[in-house]
Design an enzyme around this catalytic site. Structure first.
Site, PDB file in Angstrom:
ATOM      1  N   HIS A   1      -1.001  22.857 -66.849  1.00 11.87           N
ATOM      2  CA  HIS A   1      -2.072  22.528 -67.772  1.00 11.87           C
ATOM      3  C   HIS A   1      -3.253  23.447 -67.169  1.00 11.87           C
ATOM      4  O   HIS A   1      -3.523  23.144 -65.826  1.00 11.87           O
ATOM      5  CB  HIS A   1      -2.350  21.267 -68.046  1.00 11.87           C
ATOM      6  CG  HIS A   1      -3.182  20.971 -69.456  1.00 11.87           C
ATOM      7  ND1 HIS A   1      -2.610  20.827 -70.750  1.00 11.87           N
ATOM      8  CD2 HIS A   1      -4.608  20.960 -69.569  1.00 11.87           C
ATOM      9  CE1 HIS A   1      -3.792  20.713 -71.384  1.00 11.87           C
ATOM     10  NE2 HIS A   1      -4.805  20.837 -71.002  1.00 11.87           N
TER      11      HIS A   1
ATOM     12  N   ASP B   1      -7.108  11.209 -77.586  1.00 12.24           N
ATOM     13  CA  ASP B   1      -7.622  12.450 -76.914  1.00 12.24           C
ATOM     14  C   ASP B   1      -7.789  13.317 -78.349  1.00 12.24           C
ATOM     15  O   ASP B   1      -8.812  14.286 -78.112  1.00 12.24           O
ATOM     16  CB  ASP B   1      -6.585  13.157 -76.094  1.00 12.24           C
ATOM     17  CG  ASP B   1      -7.064  14.336 -75.532  1.00 12.24           C
ATOM     18  OD1 ASP B   1      -8.071  14.357 -74.818  1.00 12.24           O
ATOM     19  OD2 ASP B   1      -6.579  15.551 -75.638  1.00 12.24           O
TER      20      ASP B   1
ATOM     21  N   ARG C   1     -16.196  15.745 -78.442  1.00  9.19           N
ATOM     22  CA  ARG C   1     -16.773  16.556 -77.297  1.00  9.19           C
ATOM     23  C   ARG C   1     -17.120  18.056 -77.556  1.00  9.19           C
ATOM     24  O   ARG C   1     -18.173  18.400 -76.903  1.00  9.19           O
ATOM     25  CB  ARG C   1     -15.842  16.359 -76.193  1.00  9.19           C
ATOM     26  CG  ARG C   1     -15.718  14.845 -75.516  1.00  9.19           C
ATOM     27  CD  ARG C   1     -14.620  14.865 -74.444  1.00  9.19           C
ATOM     28  NE  ARG C   1     -14.518  15.776 -73.366  1.00  9.19           N
ATOM     29  CZ  ARG C   1     -13.666  16.262 -72.743  1.00  9.19           C
ATOM     30  NH1 ARG C   1     -12.251  16.064 -73.010  1.00  9.19           N
ATOM     31  NH2 ARG C   1     -13.788  17.104 -71.839  1.00  9.19           N
TER      32      ARG C   1
ATOM     33  N   SER D   1      -8.729  13.236 -70.336  1.00 13.71           N
ATOM     34  CA  SER D   1      -8.237  14.036 -71.437  1.00 13.71           C
ATOM     35  C   SER D   1      -6.907  14.704 -71.111  1.00 13.71           C
ATOM     36  O   SER D   1      -5.616  14.571 -71.966  1.00 13.71           O
ATOM     37  CB  SER D   1      -9.379  15.083 -71.914  1.00 13.71           C
ATOM     38  OG  SER D   1      -8.563  15.975 -72.756  1.00 13.71           O
TER      39      SER D   1
ATOM     40  N   LYS E   1      -2.646  13.035 -71.817  1.00 13.58           N
ATOM     41  CA  LYS E   1      -1.464  13.788 -72.553  1.00 13.58           C
ATOM     42  C   LYS E   1      -0.352  14.155 -71.996  1.00 13.58           C
ATOM     43  O   LYS E   1       0.731  14.206 -72.299  1.00 13.58           O
ATOM     44  CB  LYS E   1      -2.325  15.183 -73.001  1.00 13.58           C
ATOM     45  CG  LYS E   1      -3.387  15.335 -73.965  1.00 13.58           C
ATOM     46  CD  LYS E   1      -3.406  16.654 -74.639  1.00 13.58           C
ATOM     47  CE  LYS E   1      -4.313  17.466 -73.751  1.00 13.58           C
ATOM     48  NZ  LYS E   1      -5.823  17.333 -74.168  1.00 13.58           N
TER      49      LYS E   1
HETATM   50  N1  URA Z   1      -8.158  20.651 -71.530  1.00 10.17           N
HETATM   51  C1  URA Z   1      -7.912  19.431 -71.976  1.00 10.17           C
HETATM   52  O1  URA Z   1      -7.069  18.894 -72.468  1.00 10.17           O
HETATM   53  N2  URA Z   1      -9.044  18.601 -72.166  1.00 10.17           N
HETATM   54  C2  URA Z   1     -10.191  18.904 -71.514  1.00 10.17           C
HETATM   55  O2  URA Z   1     -11.089  18.097 -71.601  1.00 10.17           O
HETATM   56  C3  URA Z   1     -10.466  20.036 -70.960  1.00 10.17           C
HETATM   57  C4  URA Z   1      -9.405  20.913 -70.891  1.00 10.17           C
END
Ligand code: URA
Length: 434
Positions: free
Chosen positions: A82, A161, A168, A183, A187
């Site tokens: 990620h 999220d 956000r 966040s 996930k």
């Molecule tokens: N990627 C995410 O999943 N969340 C964030 O807050 C920033 C980047």
């Protein structure tokens, strides 16, 4: 417990209890807290920060807002990757299929465009027919058959999220270390992984502008992962200029295809291969990182990642021919060239400006319900260090609607710095946190 009291206490820098944080997450996800109070809470977190206890509690509550996927009956080590968000950052679509083609099982839960940065889900959805809304059963089935699947957070998985991320994006509360860490990690912990490779971006086009902040974010996420018994490694990589040449959803899919056929830009290939190698290493396909790097390189040269991405696109309902026939992707109808005002060397390309310009012509969202225009974006003609002539093309802006093109073109012009001397070359991979 009144929400206004939580907002006030967070605003004043107090530490909230896990119960208070859970209450905020549950009630907001359940629709009992209005967006204006949730926005105020997020802004209070933005300014006051959170302790490790609070960020663990926030991550756990967001994780508990939906199902946790159990992948233990699927053979193989499950590793995801990620990014914290960048401009032109399409490494997930390159590193994941390379790692999967080497035998790593890759459950990938991605996000959408956020602020001026792009999102993997939006890029995938520019492929006609591609479905990112797989049910948990479909996701598990595809991991068992293809070894890789892409999904988004959904009503089933990490719904908190989904709501907070969208809020956000439109309330200027993205660039917060605890909000980004919770966040991402909520996930990731929901998707049943064994290990995770993080790409923490730093620089003008990243949410973290300074390396010390990026390091803190990386340490926070590695810490959350470790406390949840996951092996996590984070690379801190430079995002001072866009990665590769393409910025914009369909345009980036084209560049992914070229890169997976070993004909991509050098910077994008370098970061993607290192991320793939770390996935291969954490996935226990290689005994050492050096061996993992060799495997990633070999898979790229063999075109194995390219074939894997095609397989996954087909499995998720998309037209895999788009990787060979770019005219099957959404295409822009207009193009504007941005020219260099003088001769010299490109000494900087402010990635945030490029990302904002792409968002302004439809590549991003101004409100959380906006739809993305998959065809639009920017193709750079030059990168930092290149020589340009006076009047030479710096980049092209691709659009489908004239509305904000003049404003976007002004912004892009400001993104380029042209100097008499070539800038110093720097490696993109700055640091590893594990
Ligand atoms: N990627 C995410 O999943 N969340 C964030 O807050 C920033 C980047």
């Amino acid at each position: 417990m009144r929400i206004v009291d939580l907002i006030q206490r967070k605003r004043d820098g107090e530490e909230l209890t896990p119960e208070e944080i859970a209450r905020f997450v549950e009630d907001y996800t359940g629709g009992e807290i209005p967006d204006y109070q949730a926005s105020a809470f997020l802004m209070a977190v933005y300014f006051s920060g959170m302790s490790d206890h609070e960020v663990d509690a926030l991550t756990r509550s967001m994780l508990a807002s939906g199902a946790t996927i159990d992948l233990s009956d699927i053979p193989g080590v499950k590793v995801d990757k990620h990014s914290t968000g960048g401009v032109g950052d399409k490494t997930s679509l390159i590193a994941a299929p390379i790692a999967a083609s080497a035998g790593v099982v890759v459950p990938m839960m991605s996000g959408r465009a956020l602020g001026h940065t792009g999102g993997t889900l939006d890029k995938l959805e520019s492929i006609p027919g591609f479905r990112t809304d797989l049910s948990i059963e479909e996701f598990r089935g595809q991991l068992a058959s293809a070894g890789m699947a892409f999904i988004g957070q959904s009503a089933e998985v990490a719904p908190a999220d989904g709501k907070l991320y969208a809020l956000r994006d439109v309330t200027a509360t993205v660039e917060s270390i605890p909000l980004i860490a919770s966040s991402i990690m909520s996930k990731k912990l929901a998707e049943g992984i064994d290990a995770l490779v993080l790409d923490v971006k730093v620089g003008s086009g990243a949410f973290m502008k300074r390396q010390v902040e990026a390091r803190r974010l990386a340490q926070m996420m590695v810490g959350i992962g470790r406390r949840a018994d996951k092996r996590v490694q984070a690379l801190i990589t430079s995002m001072n200029q866009p990665l590769g040449y393409a910025v914009g959803n369909a345009l980036e899919v084209m560049e992914v295809s070229q890169t997976l056929q070993n004909a991509g830009p050098q910077d994008l290939t370098r970061v993607s291969l290192e991320l793939a190698a770390r996935m291969i290493y954490l996935g226990k396909v290689a005994a050492t990182l050096e061996e993992a790097r060799e495997i990633a390189q070999r898979k790229l040269l063999e075109g194995a990642g390219y074939l894997k991405l095609k397989e996954v696109i087909t499995a998720q309902g998309g037209n895999a021919q788009v990787l060979d026939r770019f005219e099957l992707l959404p295409n822009a109808t207009g193009v504007r060239e941005i020219l260099s005002p003088r001769a010299g060397f490109v000494s900087a390309i402010d990635a945030a400006y490029v990302g904002q310009a792409a968002a302004m012509i439809g590549g991003g969202r101004a409100t959380k319900d906006d739809t993305i225009d998959p065809a639009v974006g920017v193709i750079l003609e030059v990168k930092t260090g290149h020589r340009v002539d006076s009047g030479g093309v710096l980049c092209r802006l691709y659009y489908t609607n004239e509305a904000n093109v003049d404003e976007a073109a002004d912004l892009i012009e400001d993104a380029f710095r042209i100097s008499a001397n070539a800038p110093e070359e720097r490696d993109l991979i700055l640091e590893v946190v594990s």
